[in-house]
Design an enzyme around this catalytic site. Structure first.
Site, short mmCIF file in Angstrom:
data_model
loop_
_atom_site.label_atom_id
_atom_site.label_comp_id
_atom_site.label_asym_id
_atom_site.label_seq_id
_atom_site.Cartn_x
_atom_site.Cartn_y
_atom_site.Cartn_z
CB THR A 18 1.03 -4.46 8.32
OG1 THR A 18 0.33 -5.02 7.22
CG2 THR A 18 2.29 -3.77 7.74
CG PHE A 74 -1.67 1.21 1.57
CD1 PHE A 74 -1.91 2.14 0.76
CD2 PHE A 74 -1.87 1.39 3.00
CE1 PHE A 74 -2.72 3.14 1.08
CE2 PHE A 74 -2.79 2.39 3.15
CZ PHE A 74 -3.16 3.49 2.25
CG ASP A 134 7.02 -6.79 -1.47
OD1 ASP A 134 6.76 -7.61 -0.70
OD2 ASP A 134 6.36 -5.45 -1.29
CE LYS A 159 -3.38 -2.49 5.06
NZ LYS A 159 -1.84 -2.91 5.34
CE1 TYR A 208 3.00 -3.99 12.05
CE2 TYR A 208 1.47 -2.75 13.30
CZ TYR A 208 2.27 -2.67 12.05
OH TYR A 208 2.64 -1.69 11.45
CB SER A 261 -19.59 3.83 22.35
OG SER A 261 -19.12 3.93 23.26
CB SER A 287 3.31 0.83 14.02
OG SER A 287 1.77 0.85 13.90
CG PHE A 301 -17.05 -2.14 16.16
CD1 PHE A 301 -17.89 -3.01 15.77
CD2 PHE A 301 -15.75 -2.08 15.83
CE1 PHE A 301 -17.19 -4.40 15.06
CE2 PHE A 301 -15.22 -3.26 15.41
CZ PHE A 301 -15.97 -4.36 15.09
#
Length: 317
Positions: free
Chosen positions: A77, A10, A31, A178, A141, A203, A114, A201
């Site tokens: 990732t 990406f 890659d 992905k 990760y 809360s 990250s 989602f």
């Protein structure tokens, strides 16, 4: 020659496109090149040579005199991957080996860290290097990225120029491969296109209304603009946040996608799965003072601008 690892991914493919736009065409793309779908990300780009990631260290030992800069964007990732050995090998040790080569051969080095290193944000989202060793990532990760950041900061010898970039929630072109790890923008577009509705989602935190959970969403073109700027800046080494600096709600994002698609809003809520509920982040926002403080002044896309361009110029085509 400029090296870009994770070249068919990406962010890596978008970075190569940016470099080509600026007339940097002697690109060494690193890659696995074993995924025909991902390979399409670079099929129209100008690349001097493709090098398999498993032999790249040996390649660099032979060709280092021709290499001007290394962007190490490649990584495993998947935040749901629990193979700590694989993550340590591909994310932590691989980066250590490349770091040491860049010291040996005097090559400037920018790598992808990250925002997953921040965990639940107990220490905030400030890229103060004095706080980094205290961070507690929520998954292997994030830990693999954290392990390298801590190691890098502890080293007495470093590349003459280096930067680690803590990417926040990046969205934009070339992420389609992905799957479930793609951005919420990508998922919203596909869900709205296919069903006319978007489920978010609910809360489970009384401090946040449904849909008001917040993230720092950053358009991939802003990410690669920063990378390109750092390639020329080559001073003020260190670890930097790379987000928009402005948290926005999932409701804002979803509304922006509906608007960009010219469709009437239809949003509903489902329970957050119990297995991730106790580790669910309700707020992330990159403190961008450090990057701004070294002279990066270009304005980032706001969420509505980025989503509109992404939807109309890439997803709808």
């Amino acid at each position: 020659m400029i090296v870009v690892t994770g070249a068919v991914g990406f962010i890596g493919s978008q970075l190569i496109e940016k470099l080509n736009t600026e007339n940097f065409n002697n690109i060494i793309a690193v890659d696995k090149f074993d995924n025909p779908t991902k390979n399409k990300n670079i099929e129209d780009l100008k690349i001097l040579e493709k090098v398999d990631r498993d032999i790249f260290h040996q390649w660099l030992d032979v060709n280092y005199e021709e290499v001007e800069f290394v962007f190490h964007i490649g990584a495993k990732t998947d935040t749901a991957l629990f193979d700590k050995g694989l993550l340590s090998k591909l994310n932590t040790q691989y980066t250590k080996d490349l770091w040491l080569q860049c010291i040996k051969y005097q090559i400037p080095f920018v790598y992808a860290s990250s925002a997953a290193t921040y965990g639940l944000g107990e220490y905030g989202y400030n890229d103060d290097e004095g706080l980094i060793q205290n961070l507690e990532p929520l998954n292997p990760y994030g830990q693999s990225k954290q392990d390298f950041d801590v190691w890098a900061l502890s080293q007495d010898e470093k590349p003459f120029y280096w930067a680690g970039l803590k990417f926040f929630n990046v969205y934009g072109p070339n992420e389609y491969h992905k799957g479930r790890m793609a951005s919420v923008v990508w998922h919203a577009y596909n869900q709205i296109r296919d069903t006319g509705t978007m489920k978010l989602f609910r809360s489970h935190n009384p401090e946040y209304k449904d849909g008001h959970q917040m993230r720092d969403f950053i358009y991939v073109k802003d990410v690669v603009d920063v990378c390109y700027w750092l390639m020329h800046h080559r001073k003020d080494s260190g670890i930097y946040n790379l987000g928009s600096g402005k948290a926005r709600t999932f409701l804002d994002l979803t509304k922006a996608v509906f608007k960009a698609m010219n469709k009437e809003e239809n949003i509903s809520f489902i329970d957050t799965p119990e297995d991730i509920r106790d580790k669910y982040q309700y707020f992330t926002e990159a403190n961008m003072d450090k990057l701004r403080g070294i002279g990066y002044s270009k304005k980032f896309h706001d969420l509505e601008e980025g989503v509109e361009e992404y939807v109309k110029h890439y997803l709808d085509t």
